[in-house]
Design a protein around this motif. Sequence first.
Motif, PDB file in Angstrom:
ATOM      1  N   GLU A   1       0.841  -1.203   0.000  1.00 48.33           N
ATOM      2  CA  GLU A   1       0.000   0.000   0.000  1.00 48.33           C
ATOM      3  C   GLU A   1       0.870   1.246   0.000  1.00 48.33           C
ATOM      4  O   GLU A   1       0.633   2.180  -0.769  1.00 48.33           O
ATOM      5  CB  GLU A   1      -0.929   0.004   1.219  1.00 48.33           C
ATOM      6  CG  GLU A   1      -2.072  -0.961   1.117  1.00 48.33           C
ATOM      7  CD  GLU A   1      -2.898  -1.059   2.379  1.00 48.33           C
ATOM      8  OE1 GLU A   1      -3.951  -1.716   2.322  1.00 48.33           O
ATOM      9  OE2 GLU A   1      -2.517  -0.498   3.435  1.00 48.33           O
TER      10      GLU A   1
ATOM     11  N   GLY B   1       2.490   1.654  -3.339  1.00 48.72           N
ATOM     12  CA  GLY B   1       1.586   1.774  -4.480  1.00 48.72           C
ATOM     13  C   GLY B   1       1.827   0.695  -5.516  1.00 48.72           C
ATOM     14  O   GLY B   1       1.549   0.883  -6.694  1.00 48.72           O
TER      15      GLY B   1
ATOM     16  N   ASP C   1      -3.332   2.475  -6.890  1.00 51.11           N
ATOM     17  CA  ASP C   1      -2.233   2.936  -6.049  1.00 51.11           C
ATOM     18  C   ASP C   1      -2.750   4.094  -5.205  1.00 51.11           C
ATOM     19  O   ASP C   1      -3.487   4.944  -5.684  1.00 51.11           O
ATOM     20  CB  ASP C   1      -1.027   3.336  -6.898  1.00 51.11           C
ATOM     21  CG  ASP C   1      -1.400   4.119  -8.147  1.00 51.11           C
ATOM     22  OD1 ASP C   1      -2.218   3.608  -8.924  1.00 51.11           O
ATOM     23  OD2 ASP C   1      -0.896   5.232  -8.321  1.00 51.11           O
ATOM     24  N   GLY C   2      -2.398   4.081  -3.951  1.00 49.04           N
ATOM     25  CA  GLY C   2      -2.919   5.075  -3.015  1.00 49.04           C
ATOM     26  C   GLY C   2      -4.132   4.574  -2.244  1.00 49.04           C
ATOM     27  O   GLY C   2      -4.482   5.114  -1.202  1.00 49.04           O
TER      28      GLY C   2
ATOM     29  N   ASP D   1      -7.509   7.099  -1.747  1.00 48.16           N
ATOM     30  CA  ASP D   1      -6.767   8.223  -1.177  1.00 48.16           C
ATOM     31  C   ASP D   1      -7.413   9.560  -1.541  1.00 48.16           C
ATOM     32  O   ASP D   1      -7.146  10.566  -0.912  1.00 48.16           O
ATOM     33  CB  ASP D   1      -5.302   8.180  -1.586  1.00 48.16           C
ATOM     34  CG  ASP D   1      -5.095   8.173  -3.098  1.00 48.16           C
ATOM     35  OD1 ASP D   1      -6.059   7.881  -3.838  1.00 48.16           O
ATOM     36  OD2 ASP D   1      -3.975   8.449  -3.530  1.00 48.16           O
TER      37      ASP D   1
END
Length: 184
Positions: free
Chosen positions: A25, A28, A74-75, A101
């Motif tokens: 995590e 990413g 990712d994020g 995110d």
Amino acid sequence: MMPAFPREELDVMVEHWLEANRRCEEAGDWRPLADLYTEDATYGWNIGPGQDFMAVGRDEIRDIALGSEMGGLDGWTYPYQSILVDERKGEVVGFWKQVADARRPDGTAYEVLGIGGSWFRYAGDRRWSWQRDWFDLGNVTSVFVEMMKAGVLSDGMKRRLDRAASGEPIPGYYPRGESPVPIW
């Protein structure tokens, strides 16, 4: 039925898995998780009434399931909420959330509602022999549409949605019941 494993060994594997997830995590990049599967492991999920996804072997898990399919996420974080361990069957079930995110104007995170999770079969030697995921596709679609309207989708997610809309075959996607390994 799979052989029983000592509960302590499964608990160590779960902690190892959770720590590896946290590292991925943060980076990413989910592909390093492939090292926690056997060479011949399978990883799949259902994508609605007419389609399944299945990756067969560590390379497909790395390249397709954890690479292409997690591309654009990712994020995002997948905090596990609860984990159940069955040492007699060597199986683990984890319930997780999917949290982006990106933030709404009110400051709250975009999050897939409903329940998501993973069901694993342990093979020993700190590796899974298979994984099956489930998630609420309606809520996934809803949050992606909301993010698209707000203009906060990542470039990677836009590419994934374009790929899905192209009509071209997508590696790992199979008509329901035709995947090389069954979901069940």
